[in-house]
Design a protein around this motif. Structure first.
Motif, PDB file in Angstrom:
ATOM      1  N   MET A 144       0.839  -1.198   0.000  1.00 38.96           N
ATOM      2  CA  MET A 144       0.000   0.000   0.000  1.00 38.96           C
ATOM      3  C   MET A 144       0.872   1.244   0.000  1.00 38.96           C
ATOM      4  N   GLN A 145       0.573   2.174  -0.864  1.00 37.37           N
ATOM      5  CA  GLN A 145       1.354   3.393  -0.986  1.00 37.37           C
ATOM      6  C   GLN A 145       0.790   4.464  -0.047  1.00 37.37           C
ATOM      7  N   LEU A 146       1.187   4.392   1.209  1.00 34.33           N
ATOM      8  CA  LEU A 146       0.732   5.371   2.198  1.00 34.33           C
ATOM      9  C   LEU A 146       1.821   6.406   2.424  1.00 34.33           C
ATOM     10  N   GLU A 147       1.414   7.671   2.521  1.00 37.02           N
ATOM     11  CA  GLU A 147       2.381   8.736   2.743  1.00 37.02           C
ATOM     12  C   GLU A 147       2.936   8.643   4.161  1.00 37.02           C
ATOM     13  N   GLU A 148       4.235   8.866   4.307  1.00 32.69           N
ATOM     14  CA  GLU A 148       4.822   8.859   5.631  1.00 32.69           C
ATOM     15  C   GLU A 148       4.754  10.258   6.231  1.00 32.69           C
ATOM     16  N   LEU A 149       4.676  10.300   7.572  1.00 29.05           N
ATOM     17  CA  LEU A 149       4.673  11.575   8.259  1.00 29.05           C
ATOM     18  C   LEU A 149       6.062  12.206   8.160  1.00 29.05           C
ATOM     19  N   GLU A 150       6.099  13.507   8.006  1.00 28.82           N
ATOM     20  CA  GLU A 150       7.382  14.211   7.922  1.00 28.82           C
ATOM     21  C   GLU A 150       7.292  15.492   8.735  1.00 28.82           C
ATOM     22  N   MET A 151       8.016  15.538   9.851  1.00 31.91           N
ATOM     23  CA  MET A 151       7.999  16.702  10.734  1.00 31.91           C
ATOM     24  C   MET A 151       9.421  17.208  10.936  1.00 31.91           C
ATOM     25  N   HIS A 152       9.653  18.455  10.556  1.00 36.64           N
ATOM     26  CA  HIS A 152      10.961  19.078  10.731  1.00 36.64           C
ATOM     27  C   HIS A 152      10.944  19.892  12.024  1.00 36.64           C
ATOM     28  N   VAL A 153      12.000  19.766  12.797  1.00 33.15           N
ATOM     29  CA  VAL A 153      12.082  20.446  14.092  1.00 33.15           C
ATOM     30  C   VAL A 153      13.351  21.285  14.149  1.00 33.15           C
ATOM     31  N   ILE A 154      13.193  22.571  14.443  1.00 31.84           N
ATOM     32  CA  ILE A 154      14.317  23.497  14.601  1.00 31.84           C
ATOM     33  C   ILE A 154      14.365  23.927  16.065  1.00 31.84           C
ATOM     34  N   GLU A 155      15.461  23.585  16.760  1.00 27.64           N
ATOM     35  CA  GLU A 155      15.656  24.012  18.143  1.00 27.64           C
ATOM     36  C   GLU A 155      16.584  25.228  18.134  1.00 27.64           C
ATOM     37  N   LEU A 156      16.010  26.405  18.267  1.00 25.28           N
ATOM     38  CA  LEU A 156      16.760  27.642  18.101  1.00 25.28           C
ATOM     39  C   LEU A 156      17.956  27.786  19.048  1.00 25.28           C
ATOM     40  N   PRO A 157      17.837  27.443  20.347  1.00 25.56           N
ATOM     41  CA  PRO A 157      18.981  27.650  21.246  1.00 25.56           C
ATOM     42  C   PRO A 157      20.221  26.849  20.867  1.00 25.56           C
ATOM     43  N   LYS A 158      20.045  25.744  20.149  1.00 25.53           N
ATOM     44  CA  LYS A 158      21.180  24.894  19.786  1.00 25.53           C
ATOM     45  C   LYS A 158      21.921  25.399  18.550  1.00 25.53           C
ATOM     46  N   TYR A 159      21.336  26.365  17.850  1.00 24.75           N
ATOM     47  CA  TYR A 159      21.971  26.844  16.623  1.00 24.75           C
ATOM     48  C   TYR A 159      23.072  27.851  16.957  1.00 24.75           C
ATOM     49  N   THR A 160      24.226  27.698  16.304  1.00 27.58           N
ATOM     50  CA  THR A 160      25.342  28.635  16.456  1.00 27.58           C
ATOM     51  C   THR A 160      25.807  29.074  15.085  1.00 27.58           C
ATOM     52  N   CYS A 161      25.905  30.369  14.905  1.00 24.86           N
ATOM     53  CA  CYS A 161      26.385  30.922  13.637  1.00 24.86           C
ATOM     54  C   CYS A 161      27.902  30.805  13.582  1.00 24.86           C
ATOM     55  N   GLU A 162      28.400  30.065  12.619  1.00 23.97           N
ATOM     56  CA  GLU A 162      29.841  29.836  12.510  1.00 23.97           C
ATOM     57  C   GLU A 162      30.568  31.004  11.840  1.00 23.97           C
ATOM     58  N   ILE A 174      17.373  31.004  10.342  1.00 22.01           N
ATOM     59  CA  ILE A 174      17.405  30.510  11.720  1.00 22.01           C
ATOM     60  C   ILE A 174      18.074  31.525  12.637  1.00 22.01           C
ATOM     61  N   SER A 175      19.136  32.176  12.156  1.00 21.42           N
ATOM     62  CA  SER A 175      19.789  33.215  12.955  1.00 21.42           C
ATOM     63  C   SER A 175      18.835  34.373  13.226  1.00 21.42           C
ATOM     64  N   TYR A 176      18.052  34.740  12.211  1.00 27.41           N
ATOM     65  CA  TYR A 176      17.112  35.845  12.394  1.00 27.41           C
ATOM     66  C   TYR A 176      16.037  35.469  13.414  1.00 27.41           C
ATOM     67  N   LEU A 177      15.482  34.267  13.293  1.00 27.13           N
ATOM     68  CA  LEU A 177      14.448  33.841  14.235  1.00 27.13           C
ATOM     69  C   LEU A 177      14.995  33.718  15.644  1.00 27.13           C
ATOM     70  N   LYS A 178      16.221  33.256  15.767  1.00 28.42           N
ATOM     71  CA  LYS A 178      16.841  33.120  17.086  1.00 28.42           C
ATOM     72  C   LYS A 178      17.102  34.488  17.700  1.00 28.42           C
ATOM     73  N   GLY A 179      17.521  35.451  16.866  1.00 27.76           N
ATOM     74  CA  GLY A 179      17.811  36.793  17.377  1.00 27.76           C
ATOM     75  C   GLY A 179      19.150  36.839  18.094  1.00 27.76           C
ATOM     76  N   GLY A 180      19.356  37.924  18.839  1.00 31.61           N
ATOM     77  CA  GLY A 180      20.592  38.027  19.598  1.00 31.61           C
ATOM     78  C   GLY A 180      21.526  39.091  19.064  1.00 31.61           C
ATOM     79  N   ASN A 181      22.660  38.671  18.532  1.00 37.01           N
ATOM     80  CA  ASN A 181      23.727  39.580  18.130  1.00 37.01           C
ATOM     81  C   ASN A 181      23.255  40.600  17.097  1.00 37.01           C
ATOM     82  N   LYS A 182      23.363  41.880  17.445  1.00 35.62           N
ATOM     83  CA  LYS A 182      22.871  42.945  16.575  1.00 35.62           C
ATOM     84  C   LYS A 182      23.632  42.994  15.250  1.00 35.62           C
TER      85      LYS A 182
END
Length: 212
Positions: A144-162, A174-182
């Motif tokens: 049976m060709q059933l669609e699989e669930l697909e959920m993307h999760v972004i945890e903002l505090p874990k993101y670091t701009c290199e 992601i940097s914009y949504l996280k905010g912080g450094n002007k």
């Protein structure tokens, strides 16, 4: 989180970008997060249609859209901010079901398509250090060709701009949504015209917002 989004993020973003006039902002964001190229994008009617009839506590998310990729695949995409540390898995699954079943509301008799949700949270939830996860739930229904669930999760505090000088569109969003450094935010707004448009819309929203 970016201070311009701190008060009910779903509501604020829904008010400023969930419209045909600002559909290109949504398109750019989805392309960056899902790493796809979109040829067509269309708002689905559910959020606007049901918003005034369901309880205020119901979470409607930021946007509910139907996209067609450059590979001619149609996908329903929902975007939501998740607040609070409790019942996160339940909230993600309920939102996925809402976005997927919203297709019953369509009046143009489109075929059902697979659904992907983008879930943004402002706290650490998973034990791993990665900030970006894709959760897929398959089926065991044989042929049976059933669609699989697909959920993307972004945890903002874990993101670091290199390196702010060589950021990808995904890094910028992601940097914009996280905010912080002007300095970083100013660089992002300078480089990405869609984020600049969103930032201007947020400024306008808060300038015109009145206390009830």
């Amino acid at each position: 989180m970016n201070r311009k989004l701190i008060s009910n993020s779903n509501y604020v973003l829904r008010k400023v970008i969930n419209s045909k006039d600002n559909i290109e902002i949504l398109k750019n964001f989805i392309e960056a997060i899902l790493n796809i190229k979109i040829d067509e994008i269309k708002l689905n009617p559910y959020l606007e249609k049901r918003e005034h009839y369901l309880p205020h506590e119901e979470n409607f998310g930021v946007a509910d859209v139907r996209v067609k990729t450059n590979e001619n695949e149609e996908i329903n995409v929902g975007i939501q901010f998740l607040d609070g540390i409790y019942y996160i898995q339940t909230k993600m699954l309920m939102y996925y079901a809402q976005i997927h079943l919203n297709q019953l509301e369509y009046e143009d008799k489109r075929e059902f398509a697979r659904t992907a949700t983008i879930n943004i949270i402002d706290f650490g939830y998973f034990s791993s250090s990665e900030y970006d996860k894709t959760i897929r739930v398959g089926t065991n229904e044989g042929n049976m060709q059933l669609e699989e669930l697909e959920m993307h999760v972004i945890e903002l505090p874990k993101y670091t701009c290199e390196n702010i000088e060589s950021m990808s569109p995904k890094d910028e969003w992601i940097s914009y949504l996280k905010g912080g450094n002007k300095k970083t935010l100013e660089k992002i707004i300078e480089n990405n015209k869609y984020i600049k448009q969103l930032d201007e819309l947020l400024e306008k929203y808060w300038y015109e917002e009145k206390m009830e």
